[in-house]
Design a protein around this motif. Structure first.
Motif, PDB file in Angstrom:
ATOM      1  N   VAL A 155      -9.840  -6.868  -0.027  1.00 28.04           N
ATOM      2  CA  VAL A 155      -8.480  -6.040   0.281  1.00 28.04           C
ATOM      3  C   VAL A 155      -7.884  -5.694  -0.937  1.00 28.04           C
ATOM      4  N   THR A 156      -7.692  -6.839  -1.986  1.00 29.74           N
ATOM      5  CA  THR A 156      -7.181  -6.518  -3.300  1.00 29.74           C
ATOM      6  C   THR A 156      -7.935  -5.525  -3.995  1.00 29.74           C
ATOM      7  N   LEU A 157      -9.328  -5.660  -3.909  1.00 35.90           N
ATOM      8  CA  LEU A 157     -10.125  -4.704  -4.618  1.00 35.90           C
ATOM      9  C   LEU A 157     -10.067  -3.169  -4.078  1.00 35.90           C
ATOM     10  N   ALA A 158     -10.047  -3.218  -2.649  1.00 34.09           N
ATOM     11  CA  ALA A 158      -9.871  -1.971  -2.052  1.00 34.09           C
ATOM     12  C   ALA A 158      -8.508  -1.549  -2.385  1.00 34.09           C
ATOM     13  N   SER A 159      -7.301  -2.237  -2.570  1.00 36.74           N
ATOM     14  CA  SER A 159      -6.264  -1.759  -2.844  1.00 36.74           C
ATOM     15  C   SER A 159      -5.922  -1.384  -4.203  1.00 36.74           C
ATOM     16  N   GLU A 160      -6.577  -1.820  -5.314  1.00 37.13           N
ATOM     17  CA  GLU A 160      -6.116  -1.894  -6.541  1.00 37.13           C
ATOM     18  C   GLU A 160      -7.200  -1.279  -7.406  1.00 37.13           C
ATOM     19  N   LEU A 161      -8.341  -1.194  -7.059  1.00 36.38           N
ATOM     20  CA  LEU A 161      -9.318  -0.423  -7.849  1.00 36.38           C
ATOM     21  C   LEU A 161      -9.094   0.921  -8.296  1.00 36.38           C
ATOM     22  N   PRO A 162      -9.156   1.572  -9.259  1.00 37.30           N
ATOM     23  CA  PRO A 162      -8.515   3.008  -9.574  1.00 37.30           C
ATOM     24  C   PRO A 162      -9.322   3.919  -8.649  1.00 37.30           C
ATOM     25  N   LEU A 163      -8.269   5.112  -8.797  1.00 42.05           N
ATOM     26  CA  LEU A 163      -8.901   6.526  -8.198  1.00 42.05           C
ATOM     27  C   LEU A 163      -9.817   7.252  -9.346  1.00 42.05           C
ATOM     28  N   THR A 164     -10.602   7.863  -8.938  1.00 38.05           N
ATOM     29  CA  THR A 164     -11.658   8.704  -9.771  1.00 38.05           C
ATOM     30  C   THR A 164     -10.712   9.957 -10.361  1.00 38.05           C
ATOM     31  N   ARG A 165      -9.830  10.359  -9.671  1.00 34.99           N
ATOM     32  CA  ARG A 165      -9.197  11.607 -10.193  1.00 34.99           C
ATOM     33  C   ARG A 165      -8.376  11.317 -11.254  1.00 34.99           C
ATOM     34  N   ALA A 166      -8.380  12.417 -12.096  1.00 33.58           N
ATOM     35  CA  ALA A 166      -7.509  12.229 -13.375  1.00 33.58           C
ATOM     36  C   ALA A 166      -6.022  12.294 -12.996  1.00 33.58           C
ATOM     37  N   GLY A 167      -5.250  11.614 -13.545  1.00 37.10           N
ATOM     38  CA  GLY A 167      -3.754  11.633 -13.653  1.00 37.10           C
ATOM     39  C   GLY A 167      -3.299  10.837 -12.506  1.00 37.10           C
ATOM     40  N   SER A 168      -4.199  10.274 -11.766  1.00 37.56           N
ATOM     41  CA  SER A 168      -3.676   9.234 -10.499  1.00 37.56           C
ATOM     42  C   SER A 168      -2.694   8.199 -11.142  1.00 37.56           C
ATOM     43  N   ALA A 169      -1.815   7.763 -10.120  1.00 34.84           N
ATOM     44  CA  ALA A 169      -0.994   6.800 -10.700  1.00 34.84           C
ATOM     45  C   ALA A 169      -1.958   5.249 -10.588  1.00 34.84           C
ATOM     46  N   SER A 170      -1.478   4.500 -11.455  1.00 40.78           N
ATOM     47  CA  SER A 170      -2.389   3.126 -11.446  1.00 40.78           C
ATOM     48  C   SER A 170      -1.876   2.104 -10.210  1.00 40.78           C
ATOM     49  N   ALA A 171      -3.172   2.163  -9.390  1.00 39.14           N
ATOM     50  CA  ALA A 171      -2.774   1.151  -8.228  1.00 39.14           C
ATOM     51  C   ALA A 171      -2.771   0.120  -8.682  1.00 39.14           C
ATOM     52  N   ALA A 172      -3.349  -0.599  -9.850  1.00 38.25           N
ATOM     53  CA  ALA A 172      -3.267  -1.974 -10.302  1.00 38.25           C
ATOM     54  C   ALA A 172      -1.954  -2.263 -10.847  1.00 38.25           C
ATOM     55  N   ALA A 173      -1.327  -1.350 -11.505  1.00 37.50           N
ATOM     56  CA  ALA A 173       0.082  -1.545 -11.971  1.00 37.50           C
ATOM     57  C   ALA A 173       0.951  -1.609 -10.942  1.00 37.50           C
ATOM     58  N   LEU A 174       0.727  -0.890  -9.917  1.00 36.27           N
ATOM     59  CA  LEU A 174       1.689  -0.920  -8.680  1.00 36.27           C
ATOM     60  C   LEU A 174       1.434  -2.253  -7.805  1.00 36.27           C
ATOM     61  N   GLY A 175       0.387  -2.691  -7.831  1.00 35.31           N
ATOM     62  CA  GLY A 175       0.095  -3.676  -7.001  1.00 35.31           C
ATOM     63  C   GLY A 175       0.698  -4.953  -7.516  1.00 35.31           C
ATOM     64  N   HIS A 176       0.515  -5.029  -8.846  1.00 37.52           N
ATOM     65  CA  HIS A 176       1.400  -6.106 -10.019  1.00 37.52           C
ATOM     66  C   HIS A 176       2.818  -5.887  -9.806  1.00 37.52           C
ATOM     67  N   LEU A 177       3.294  -4.785  -9.843  1.00 34.50           N
ATOM     68  CA  LEU A 177       4.870  -4.432  -9.601  1.00 34.50           C
ATOM     69  C   LEU A 177       5.270  -4.903  -8.298  1.00 34.50           C
ATOM     70  N   ALA A 178       4.575  -4.637  -7.041  1.00 35.04           N
ATOM     71  CA  ALA A 178       4.739  -4.914  -5.811  1.00 35.04           C
ATOM     72  C   ALA A 178       5.143  -6.382  -5.700  1.00 35.04           C
ATOM     73  N   GLU A 179       4.296  -7.301  -6.366  1.00 31.56           N
ATOM     74  CA  GLU A 179       4.495  -8.858  -6.460  1.00 31.56           C
ATOM     75  C   GLU A 179       6.212  -8.984  -6.709  1.00 31.56           C
ATOM     76  N   ASP A 180       6.562  -8.394  -7.853  1.00 36.96           N
ATOM     77  CA  ASP A 180       7.835  -8.750  -8.341  1.00 36.96           C
ATOM     78  C   ASP A 180       9.055  -7.958  -7.221  1.00 36.96           C
ATOM     79  N   VAL A 181       8.742  -6.773  -6.711  1.00 38.86           N
ATOM     80  CA  VAL A 181       9.683  -5.920  -6.155  1.00 38.86           C
ATOM     81  C   VAL A 181      10.035  -6.692  -4.960  1.00 38.86           C
ATOM     82  N   LEU A 182       8.937  -7.015  -4.064  1.00 43.99           N
ATOM     83  CA  LEU A 182       9.061  -7.437  -2.600  1.00 43.99           C
ATOM     84  C   LEU A 182       9.147  -8.842  -2.574  1.00 43.99           C
ATOM     85  N   PRO A 183       9.565  -9.143  -1.161  1.00 44.50           N
ATOM     86  CA  PRO A 183       9.640 -10.635  -0.881  1.00 44.50           C
ATOM     87  C   PRO A 183       8.298 -10.929  -0.678  1.00 44.50           C
ATOM     88  N   ALA A 184       7.926 -12.169  -0.665  1.00 43.50           N
ATOM     89  CA  ALA A 184       6.401 -12.838  -0.645  1.00 43.50           C
ATOM     90  C   ALA A 184       5.591 -12.153   0.201  1.00 43.50           C
TER      91      ALA A 184
END
Length: 600
Positions: free
Chosen positions: A238-267
């Motif tokens: 599920v982590t690979l499915a959630s955070e591997l990048p989209l192929t389209r140009a200019g897409s937001a970074s799924a990996a960076a957002l997944g990493h940030l979610a760990e800090d933003v959200l409760p456990a």
């Protein structure tokens, strides 16, 4: 010791500069890397003796461990050079103890990370793989050897953040989690799936794999007793499915957002972010997935620049709304959005009175039902029922009341606690306090033949599923027989414990009398559960005069509950009002032959 840190050492007053940086209420120095977000306010840039430094706050033991790992990694990697990266250097931080605050790990400020800007220039899959294997060949398994922790200089690359490094035998293979983290982070930098997992062999965890914090939460949502190896495999999937990048140009970074979610959200919500985004990508496709990433990226962008930590409560609220809204079933045209519902709950947060409490219950019920639908669908446990209890179920959610609920079934008669805890976290982020099965009454007036399912009488009267206007206990009707007239006509186990002279208890007392009358007056039809519907039924059950008296008692005890401390009367006038209302309730029950609490 890496030469990167030598110039920062030998400063006897470094601790003073660190404390000044931490105590500075304004004018905190920003970072050149515009993508950097410091959710917890743990990282501070400051000047000391003409040098630009960074302090990272950590507990003392963790800081000491990280420094030791960095120092040993620096020793093992001494003299290492890798094509495409040049000399590989370990930044070994200075440890500055801060009594009462843990410690600060102090390093030189190194500017923009490899993950920012044009960091991918000159890199390829073989070059990246060679770097990671080179570290392993020196006995260092660094899951943090990823672009966000790396800085390129002329002829060299500097690595920071060694808290998760493992010291292994030279030439060892990495574990699956390390390789997953490498795959996600380096694929994000280069813009496509590098499939390092197909290039670098891994060590297998075995049946007794020790689960990390993420996997422990994930395991609690799994079938009971699931092998650890299956939990790890699913977590990686599920982590690979959630955070591997989209192929389209200019897409937001799924990996960076997944990493940030760990800090933003409760456990638990942090883990759910991963599972939900993977689910969305699989079920709704890349367009829906990209749309959600865009919304989350906009939230993260709004939290920059990182001069000060963002408003965490506001960011959590917006993040949760974006996640759950994206995963909801497509609502009918004209349906109120979760954002609108959450906004209304916020407006009602400090509004007292009966009308506000009724509206608050209605909105809270809608929010709880919709969030629960997403939780059960994403976790694939749709067999659970969401059952409301207490004031929310009865349609009057006062200022001092929580949402009482359970996610339960015949297989989970005492509630699916991990799923409930997840829902509680989500509701809390939206400003709604809630309690699950852990707060259920312990009394058991109703017990099934096998003795494995029971209910408190008053809890039974309150049970209903969201959207139902009448008594609707869901799965519980298959294992429990409704209370007999004899059970209803005698004091419950809770009432036998004696009356408490508090506003909270009197509010319970008046509703208990009302529920008994509504139950007996409903005949063969299912009884209404909400207080307003029960009050509307009263005149045809006990006559207009007595119905008016009970309505007044219900409203009076509610008003006292709204203004008094829920556990302790304030004395004086409030104490006298409690005594007066208790006497009125006694007389009312006597006239109608209703049971009630035993007076102490």
């Amino acid at each position: 010791m890496s030469r990167t840190t030598r110039g920062a050492r030998g400063s006897g007053d470094l601790a003073v500069s660190v404390r000044q940086a931490l105590d500075r209420a304004s004018g905190r120095v920003t970072f050149d890397d515009t993508d950097f977000v410091d959710i917890g306010g743990r990282v501070h840039r400051f000047r000391h003796r003409g040098r630009d430094l960074v302090a990272k706050l950590r507990p003392l033991g963790a800081a000491r461990s990280e420094q030791e790992l960095a120092a040993e990694s620096a020793r093992r990697l001494g003299g290492l050079t890798v094509d495409g990266f040049g000399a590989v250097e370990v930044c070994v931080p200075e440890l500055v103890p801060l009594p009462g605050q843990g410690a600060a790990l102090v390093s030189p400020y190194l500017g923009r990370r490899l993950s920012a800007g044009n960091g991918a220039n000159g890199l390829s899959v073989p070059v990246v793989a060679d770097l990671l294997v080179a570290l392993l060949d020196r006995g260092v398994e660094a899951s943090g050897c990823v672009p966000r922790n790396m800085f390129r200089r002329v002829g060299r690359t500097v690595l920071i953040d060694w808290e998760d490094a493992l010291l292994v035998p030279a030439g060892a293979t990495p574990n699956e989690l390390t390789l997953m983290k490498w795959d996600i982070a380096w694929s994000d930098l280069l813009g496509h799936d590098l499939k390092l997992r197909d290039r670098i062999p891994t060590s297998l965890p075995g049946e007794q794999a020790v689960l990390d914090d993420f996997e422990t939460v994930l395991a609690s949502w799994f079938a009971r007793g699931a092998p650890h190896v299956d939990v790890r495999r699913y977590g990686i999937e599920v982590t690979l499915a959630s955070e591997l990048p989209l192929t389209r140009a200019g897409s937001a970074s799924a990996a960076a957002l997944g990493h940030l979610a760990e800090d933003v959200l409760p456990a638990k919500l942090g883990v759910f972010h991963t599972v939900l985004t993977a689910h969305l990508r699989e079920q709704r496709g890349e367009d829906a997935y990209a749309s959600l990433l865009g919304q989350l990226d906009a939230l993260a962008t709004g939290s920059r620049p990182a001069a000060f930590p963002p408003d965490l409560a506001a960011l959590r609220r917006a993040w949760v709304l974006a996640l759950f809204s994206a995963a909801e079933s497509i609502p009918p045209a004209g349906a109120v959005s979760l954002e609108q519902l959450a906004e209304r709950i916020g407006q009602l947060a400090r509004v007292s009175g009966w009308d506000a409490a009724c509206e608050r219950a209605m909105v809270a019920e809608e929010i709880a039902g919709r969030l629960a639908d997403v939780v059960l669908t994403v976790l694939r446990i749709e067999e659970l029922d969401l059952l409301l209890r207490g004031s929310c179920a009865q349609g009057v959610l006062g200022l001092g009341s929580d949402i009482d609920f359970e996610l339960s079934s015949a297989a989970f008669p005492c509630g699916h606690r991990p799923a409930e805890d997840l829902l509680i976290e989500a509701l809390t982020c939206l400003g709604l306090e809630a309690e699950g099965s852990a707060a259920r009454p312990v009394e058991h007036d109703l017990v099934n033949a096998d003795g494995n399912a029971s209910r408190d009488l008053h809890e039974w009267f309150e049970l209903r599923r969201p959207g139902s206007a009448v008594h609707d206990p869901g799965w519980a009707t298959t294992v429990l027989t409704p209370p007999s007239a004899e059970t209803i006509g005698r004091p419950s186990q809770y009432e036998e414990q004696g009356r408490e002279y508090t506003a909270k208890y009197l509010w319970f007392e008046s509703r208990a009398a009302l529920a008994r009358l509504a139950s007996t007056g409903s005949g063969t039809t299912r009884m209404p559960v909400t207080v307003e519907r029960q009050l509307a039924l009263l005149p045809q059950v006990i006559g207009a005069e007595e119905a008016a008296e009970l309505r007044d008692l219900v409203h009076a005890t509610f008003a006292l509950r709204e203004t008094a401390d829920p556990a302790h009367p304030a004395g004086g006038q409030a104490d006298a009002e409690i005594t007066r209302l208790a006497a009125r309730l006694n007389l009312f029950r006597q006239r109608l032959g209703l049971p009630g609490p035993q007076n102490p």
